[in-house]
Design a protein around this motif. Structure first.
Motif: not given
Length: 282
Positions: A97-104, A106-116, A159-161, A170-172
């Motif tokens: 969010l601080d970097l200005g990444i759009p919602t899609g 955010l969903a992409m990077v959050a999914g990676a944490v879930n996978e860990q 959904y990713h991007y 902007r949070v999914p």
């Protein structure tokens, strides 16, 4: 059923279908599809979602007793486990969010944490048949379950991007709880159980408001009408229960009381039960 027939000299084949030349924006056409039967692919499977911030972030004191209970219950029930992201996912959201990444994004990077988190739970359950489930492996899911394995998957929707815009923030909107709800709905599972760190749903967050009232049972429309300031599961789950064909009942239990899982799997109304219809209509 589509009907195939030949016209003229027989060299052209036409497929007769009520949707063949119709607009999929036509409300009457879409309403007609409601008559099609929806099968339950795996009606004897129970989908159990373990919260990230509520359970996984607490470490072994919370995780190990719960997973031991999962192993015991697996002797009687077929279980698919889902895992949430927890504090690390929220930290990731904050940076994105601080970097200005759009919602899609955010969903992409959050999914990676879930996978860990999925891999960590799999490591603990490996000796008991815990296996990581990727989207490409859904076709062999019945074989895994029949073999006594415990499939573990990331709860984040794929959904990713292409994550839909989330409105004023902007949070999914569609997060881990909803992702597991989709799994339950598509499979036609026997139950959808959310494992959190509270006994169930309250009128407010009981950690912040000791006067919050416990809600043992409620229907989705009533819950949405209350417009509570905070919910223990994703609001998207409640919204989409009203349109579900298979999963029209979800249950929230306290994972810090592992014995609750067996009761929930057996159909006992422990914790909070949320239904798509009012109780008197069931």
């Amino acid at each position: 059923m589509a009907e195939i027939f030949k016209e003229g000299d027989g060299r052209r084949t036409h497929i007769k279908s009520p949707l063949m030349r119709e607009s999929l924006m036509d409300r009457k056409i879409l309403a007609a599809t409601d008559s099609e039967q929806v099968i339950s692919i795996l009606p004897d499977v129970h989908v159990v979602h373990i919260g990230g911030a509520s359970i996984l972030d607490r470490g072994k004191d919370a995780i190990l007793p719960l997973l031991d209970e999962v192993v015991r219950c697996r002797r009687e029930y077929k279980i698919i486990l889902g895992v949430g992201g927890g504090a690390r996912m929220r930290h990731t959201y904050h940076i994105a969010l601080d970097l200005g990444i759009p919602t899609g994004g955010l969903a992409m990077v959050a999914g990676a944490v879930n996978e860990q988190n999925r891999y960590m739970v799999q490591a603990v359950l490996a000796k008991h048949g815990g296996v990581v489930l990727h989207k490409d492996h859904y076709v062999v899911l019945p074989l895994w379950l029949a073999s006594g394995m415990i499939p573990i998957l990331s709860g984040m929707p794929p959904y990713h991007y292409w994550e839909p815009p989330a409105g004023p923030n902007r949070v999914p909107h569609y997060r881990e709880d909803f992702g597991m709800f989709m799994v339950s709905e598509v499979l036609g599972a026997a139950s959808m159980i959310f494992v959190k760190d509270e006994d169930g749903l309250y009128t407010a967050d009981p950690k912040k408001n000791p006067a919050a009232e416990f809600i043992p049972r409620i229907d989705a429309r009533d819950l949405l009408a209350r417009d509570l300031p905070d919910l223990i599961i994703d609001r998207a789950v409640i919204e989409n229960m009203l349109h579900a064909r298979n999963t029209r009942r979800v249950q929230i239990i306290n994972g810090l009381k592992p014995e609750m899982l067996n009761l929930a799997l057996s159909g006992e109304p422990v914790g909070t039960v949320i239904t798509a219809e009012k109780e008197c209509d069931q």
